[in-house]
Design an enzyme around this catalytic site. Structure first.
Site, PDB file in Angstrom:
ATOM      1  N   SER A 139       0.846  -1.190   0.000  1.00  0.00           N
ATOM      2  CA  SER A 139       0.000   0.000   0.000  1.00  0.00           C
ATOM      3  C   SER A 139       0.890   1.251   0.000  1.00  0.00           C
ATOM      4  CB  SER A 139      -0.882  -0.012   1.248  1.00  0.00           C
ATOM      5  OG  SER A 139      -1.603   1.188   1.332  1.00  0.00           O
ATOM      6  N   GLY A 140       0.575   2.171  -0.874  1.00  0.00           N
ATOM      7  CA  GLY A 140       1.335   3.417  -0.941  1.00  0.00           C
ATOM      8  C   GLY A 140       2.601   3.343  -1.781  1.00  0.00           C
ATOM      9  N   SER A 198      -2.249  -7.389  -4.309  1.00  0.00           N
ATOM     10  CA  SER A 198      -2.100  -8.800  -4.707  1.00  0.00           C
ATOM     11  C   SER A 198      -0.903  -9.465  -4.008  1.00  0.00           C
ATOM     12  CB  SER A 198      -2.027  -8.954  -6.225  1.00  0.00           C
ATOM     13  OG  SER A 198      -1.220  -7.994  -6.862  1.00  0.00           O
TER      14      SER A 198
HETATM   15  P1  ADP Z   1      -0.676   2.598  -4.064  1.00  0.00           P
HETATM   16  O1  ADP Z   1      -1.661   2.694  -5.193  1.00  0.00           O
HETATM   17  O2  ADP Z   1       0.426   1.618  -4.349  1.00  0.00           O
HETATM   18  O3  ADP Z   1      -1.312   2.381  -2.744  1.00  0.00           O
HETATM   19  P2  ADP Z   1      -0.385   5.450  -4.465  1.00  0.00           P
HETATM   20  O4  ADP Z   1      -0.155   5.554  -5.935  1.00  0.00           O
HETATM   21  O5  ADP Z   1      -1.756   5.732  -3.960  1.00  0.00           O
HETATM   22  O6  ADP Z   1       0.096   4.010  -3.972  1.00  0.00           O
HETATM   23  O7  ADP Z   1       0.629   6.410  -3.682  1.00  0.00           O
HETATM   24  C1  ADP Z   1       2.008   6.462  -4.022  1.00  0.00           C
HETATM   25  C2  ADP Z   1       2.648   7.765  -3.528  1.00  0.00           C
HETATM   26  O8  ADP Z   1       4.048   7.702  -3.745  1.00  0.00           O
HETATM   27  C3  ADP Z   1       2.146   8.983  -4.271  1.00  0.00           C
HETATM   28  O9  ADP Z   1       2.022  10.052  -3.366  1.00  0.00           O
HETATM   29  C4  ADP Z   1       3.285   9.252  -5.284  1.00  0.00           C
HETATM   30  O10 ADP Z   1       3.377  10.597  -5.665  1.00  0.00           O
HETATM   31  C5  ADP Z   1       4.503   8.808  -4.496  1.00  0.00           C
HETATM   32  N1  ADP Z   1       5.661   8.394  -5.345  1.00  0.00           N
HETATM   33  C6  ADP Z   1       6.935   8.835  -5.198  1.00  0.00           C
HETATM   34  N2  ADP Z   1       7.749   8.292  -6.126  1.00  0.00           N
HETATM   35  C7  ADP Z   1       6.977   7.481  -6.893  1.00  0.00           C
HETATM   36  C8  ADP Z   1       7.254   6.658  -8.026  1.00  0.00           C
HETATM   37  N3  ADP Z   1       8.473   6.541  -8.562  1.00  0.00           N
HETATM   38  N4  ADP Z   1       6.200   5.973  -8.566  1.00  0.00           N
HETATM   39  C9  ADP Z   1       4.960   6.080  -8.025  1.00  0.00           C
HETATM   40  N5  ADP Z   1       4.641   6.835  -6.960  1.00  0.00           N
HETATM   41  C10 ADP Z   1       5.640   7.543  -6.381  1.00  0.00           C
END
Ligand code: ADP
Length: 200
Positions: free
Chosen positions: A14-15, A86
């Site tokens: 997550s994140g 997943s």
């Molecule tokens: P997930 O969907 O995996 O839970 P999110 O996309 O909601 O994660 O959140 C990812 C966070 O990480 C966002 O705030 C994004 O801007 C940050 N981030 C920093 N570097 C990257 C990167 N290389 N790729 C994707 N997100 C990134």
């Protein structure tokens, strides 16, 4: 380039960046004339998988459903981007086999980021709660995450900018000849300006 779509399967904690990357990738693919649909785990849990919890069984059911939709899309020439944690390898592999059986490509993308960085980033405020024990069965904290053993692509989101991660994935899709190398919108603009120049 065949008629079938391909599935880009983003997996990670997550994140880690799955949703962010999925949205940007879908836009980029769209400009290249690729029909694409995004299946976002958080969103799917509010409709198709509404009511499912976070036991292994429920998580597996959620992933099987997402995989099934990806499979239907691919069969019909639409590519799919899945953005769901997943966490279990066996179900990811099961989805892979089903999609490959149809003659479509399945590319596993490991969206990699250490838990320590994610807990620090804590974009949704969930790690704080999970570490305090307020959320049970939180992947990476109190529930397992099985890393892919041989992912097609790895992006390390604690070390790369969002743009870099997108570029790494796009380049791999180009290398596999799943998407055209040129941006069709750019081509159209160039063609129009050429026509205008010839008329003028
Ligand atoms: P997930 O969907 O995996 O839970 P999110 O996309 O909601 O994660 O959140 C990812 C966070 O990480 C966002 O705030 C994004 O801007 C940050 N981030 C920093 N570097 C990257 C990167 N290389 N790729 C994707 N997100 C990134």
């Amino acid at each position: 380039m065949g008629k079938k779509g391909f599935t880009l399967w983003l997996t990670g904690l997550s994140g880690a960046g799955k949703t962010t990357l999925a949205v940007l990738l879908a836009t980029e693919l769209g400009t290249r004339g690729v029909n694409v649909e995004v299946l976002d785990g958080d969103e799917v849990r509010t409709n198709l998988s509404k009511g499912l919890g976070f036991s292994k069984e429920d998580r597996d059911t959620n992933i099987r459903r997402i995989g099934y939709v990806c499979r239907l899309l691919c069969r019909n020439g639409v590519s799919a981007i899945s953005a769901a944690i997943s966490p279990y390898r066996d179900v990811r592999d099961e989805v892979r086999r089903a999609i490959e059986r149809d003659g479509a490509e399945f590319i596993e993308v490991f969206v990699k980021c250490p838990v320590a960085v994610l807990a620090e980033r804590d974009v949704k405020g969930l790690y704080k709660k999970a570490l305090a024990g307020e959320i049970v069965r939180f992947t990476g904290v109190s529930d397992p995450y099985e890393e892919p053993l041989s992912p097609g692509i790895v992006v390390q989101t604690d070390q790369e900018t969002v743009d870099t991660s997108v570029r790494i994935i796009i380049q791999e899709l180009e290398r596999r000849r799943l998407i055209p190398e040129v941006d069709t919108n750019r081509l159209r603009t160039e063609a129009l300006s050429l026509c205008a120049a010839m008329e003028g």
